[in-house]
Design a protein around this motif. Sequence first.
Motif, PDB file in Angstrom:
ATOM      1  N   LYS A  52      37.246  37.030  44.518  1.00 26.36           N
ATOM      2  CA  LYS A  52      37.906  36.311  45.596  1.00 26.36           C
ATOM      3  C   LYS A  52      36.901  35.469  46.368  1.00 26.36           C
ATOM      4  O   LYS A  52      37.166  34.315  46.728  1.00 26.36           O
ATOM      5  CB  LYS A  52      38.601  37.293  46.532  1.00 26.36           C
ATOM      6  CG  LYS A  52      39.843  37.951  45.960  1.00 26.36           C
ATOM      7  CD  LYS A  52      41.012  36.995  45.963  1.00 26.36           C
ATOM      8  CE  LYS A  52      42.297  37.705  45.567  1.00 26.36           C
ATOM      9  NZ  LYS A  52      43.447  36.791  45.550  1.00 26.36           N
ATOM     10  N   GLN A  89      38.708  43.770  48.440  1.00 25.36           N
ATOM     11  CA  GLN A  89      39.923  43.095  48.008  1.00 25.36           C
ATOM     12  C   GLN A  89      40.386  43.676  46.672  1.00 25.36           C
ATOM     13  O   GLN A  89      39.575  43.852  45.759  1.00 25.36           O
ATOM     14  CB  GLN A  89      39.679  41.597  47.850  1.00 25.36           C
ATOM     15  CG  GLN A  89      39.268  40.897  49.132  1.00 25.36           C
ATOM     16  CD  GLN A  89      40.414  40.828  50.114  1.00 25.36           C
ATOM     17  OE1 GLN A  89      41.548  40.552  49.742  1.00 25.36           O
ATOM     18  NE2 GLN A  89      40.124  41.102  51.370  1.00 25.36           N
ATOM     19  N   ASP A 109      48.062  41.049  44.434  1.00 23.10           N
ATOM     20  CA  ASP A 109      46.631  40.734  44.403  1.00 23.10           C
ATOM     21  C   ASP A 109      46.079  40.462  45.803  1.00 23.10           C
ATOM     22  O   ASP A 109      45.035  39.841  45.954  1.00 23.10           O
ATOM     23  CB  ASP A 109      46.372  39.513  43.519  1.00 23.10           C
ATOM     24  CG  ASP A 109      47.019  38.250  44.064  1.00 23.10           C
ATOM     25  OD1 ASP A 109      47.802  38.368  45.031  1.00 23.10           O
ATOM     26  OD2 ASP A 109      46.741  37.175  43.531  1.00 23.10           O
ATOM     27  N   ASP A 110      46.781  40.945  46.825  1.00 25.53           N
ATOM     28  CA  ASP A 110      46.320  40.639  48.176  1.00 25.53           C
ATOM     29  C   ASP A 110      46.271  41.873  49.070  1.00 25.53           C
ATOM     30  O   ASP A 110      46.462  41.778  50.278  1.00 25.53           O
ATOM     31  CB  ASP A 110      47.215  39.573  48.808  1.00 25.53           C
ATOM     32  CG  ASP A 110      48.672  40.007  48.883  1.00 25.53           C
ATOM     33  OD1 ASP A 110      49.000  41.064  48.311  1.00 25.53           O
ATOM     34  OD2 ASP A 110      49.466  39.305  49.519  1.00 25.53           O
ATOM     35  N   GLU A 112      43.243  43.841  43.355  1.00 25.89           N
ATOM     36  CA  GLU A 112      44.321  43.324  42.528  1.00 25.89           C
ATOM     37  C   GLU A 112      44.948  44.552  41.876  1.00 25.89           C
ATOM     38  O   GLU A 112      44.294  45.256  41.123  1.00 25.89           O
ATOM     39  CB  GLU A 112      43.762  42.358  41.482  1.00 25.89           C
ATOM     40  CG  GLU A 112      44.817  41.735  40.596  1.00 25.89           C
ATOM     41  CD  GLU A 112      44.181  40.819  39.567  1.00 25.89           C
ATOM     42  OE1 GLU A 112      43.717  41.328  38.526  1.00 25.89           O
ATOM     43  OE2 GLU A 112      44.126  39.606  39.828  1.00 25.89           O
TER      44      GLU A 112
END
Length: 740
Positions: free
Chosen positions: A257, A230, A217-218, A232
């Motif tokens: 996020k 971002q 997820d990063d 996931e």
Amino acid sequence: MTGQSSREMSEKHTIQLLIHGDNDRQALEEFLDERYDVIADDTLQPVDCYLVGERMVPTYRDALREHKNEVHPTFTPVLLIQQEGSRGTVPLPSEQNGDGAPLIDEVVAAPVDRTTLFRRVGNLLARREQSVELSKRYEDVQIRFQRLFDSANDAIFVVAPSVDEITECNPAACDLVGYSRDELLSVSPTETIHADDRERFRSFLEDVQETGQGSTDDLTCQTKRGEKRQLEMSAATLEDSKQSPVILSARDVTERKAYERELELKSQAMDKAPVGITITDPDREDSPMIYVNEGFEALTGYSEEEALGRNCRFLQGGATRGEPVAEMRTAVENDEPVSVELRNYRKDGSQFWNRVSIAPVRDDTGTVVNYVGFQEDVSERKEREMDLQLFKKAVENAGHAVFITDRDGTIEYVNPKFEARSGYTRAEAVGQTPRIIKSGKQDEEFYDRMWQTILSGEQWNANLINQRKNGELYHVDQTISPIGNDDGEITHFVTIEADVTNRRLRKQQLNVLNRVLRHNLKNGMTVIRGRADLLRESLSDDEARAHVNAIEEQVNALATLSDKAGTVRSLFERDVSAETVTNVTELVGDVVTTFSEEHPTASFNFNDPDPLYARADRRLRLVLEELLDNAVIHNDKPVPEVMVTARPSSERRSEEWIDIEIIDNGPGIPAHELKTIKRGEETPLQHGTGLGLWIVHWTVSLYGGEVTFVDDTSRGTGIVVSLPRMSADASVRGTPVEHR
């Protein structure tokens, strides 16, 4: 015919004969024609079943294999007619390798038995029907899968085993990265990932191929336009093979996020806020607190564990006023915000002023689901406000005129005494300058010195003449003090004026009376005394001389009174500083010694204690001399006895007071004299015979002391002078006393 399917009854299957020799082809066509549509064309046609002669297999092998692969997974059977005496030039089904679908599905030997032929063909066509049904189902599943694939909200990528190629993607994937489908199918998957994460992304894909699945997820992708998003991401292999394609599901969590970071920031801000923050649950009994921050713990002394589950009213106590509590209760009942200030109690029992602000928190339907409370310690501000109110009341009720100006001299405030003294109301004075009370009696140089002094930050003191609104003049003692801000910049000036008009008149009157008593009266007494001396010399009659003696006695008394009048004036020429200190023991001993020498027939007794210091100056000598003079001169005993004592006070706190006691054996002070002094004034019917005791009383009062009278039958009568005691080191800072 038994065993026929519904399709066979309603629609005939199509069979193509690929047989060498017209006779054999014609015989087979006659057998099959009653049940099937038979095609005897040399060109390969799309049919349900092929009957191939062994000699024709080499001719049609490639075409048959290609056709079967094209229609796969639909089963297209090939029935081989094997010639009698064949040496097996065509591989049978059991002899074919496993590469792809088998070319020959069934074999029948020639000459062909009709029953056998129908049974073999029927079985093959039944298998075809099943495969057709399965193909339709597979196609439906494939269509539904494609629809799901295309309509999925998450971006889906199919990555080749080499992880260098995207073999398929859905519209959401295109929307995510901003590429068209064709563009995505032509780029490496890593090109859609931000440069900082590409190596980590490749390692992620390799781990997925190793384990079969994975998630992260990063990761950050980079769109075609260069934007960062971002992600996931979850992934899985399509087959149980290390060289399997990988299907990637990527979700854009940029906003989530950001929201999480914002939520975390807000949570930290609430936890670390310098004020107390609480959240209560109105749906639970008594609306208990379900959250308190660190600021609340620091403010109240109660830990989170001690506070949660309780109503915030546990901070209230005996000094908590009911009005703000009722105001909060009413606001909560009406689902309205409210702010109040009230006294609360910390865990240690100490009080503090708490500014409490409560606001309802509503959901999307408008229903109150929580209350958030903010609590701030405003004790210092409340104390300043109360001090300010006290100061304002003091200034409003002060006996002196007070006004405040800004730096430029514009009046911003005047007190009631200013209004009464000047005749100008507050409304008339505010916005003006002090020129409204200027009399013109001071020159410009006076005001230049004043401005130079106060603008330099120093205090200004002066005596001047003002003018009332009605034109009357009045004298004032003026003090102007600069007021600065935290940066030291002068912003305002406060002026205090004491009306000294009457005092100045009294001073003038005292000066005139002093001149009359000390000069005119004294000169007159000198003339009378000289004439009395001449008169005595001219008289021989003793009775007449007695009258002259009486005149001389009164003249001497009046002369003494004139001297004391000058002493009274000197008493009030200056005030006594708070730091003025004298050694009482040394001073009293010096005065007693002087009187002993001047009056050798009298008996003086003085204890010689350790040095004692009092708030006094040289005028204390006048007090002692007056009292000792009365003790000796007005004593009716043959031998006047005077006992003088200096000691720490026995009637008051000894660390704060000194008593000087003078006791004599004379007749004592006349009752009417004592009554006059105690009452503090003289009347036409009740007055003293002189100024001596008044001088004592006034002088001791200047020091903040007190004079009391004693009547002790065992020791005699006398006076006690009580003075404020000072420390020995204070005498170093004070004004030294001149004893002589």
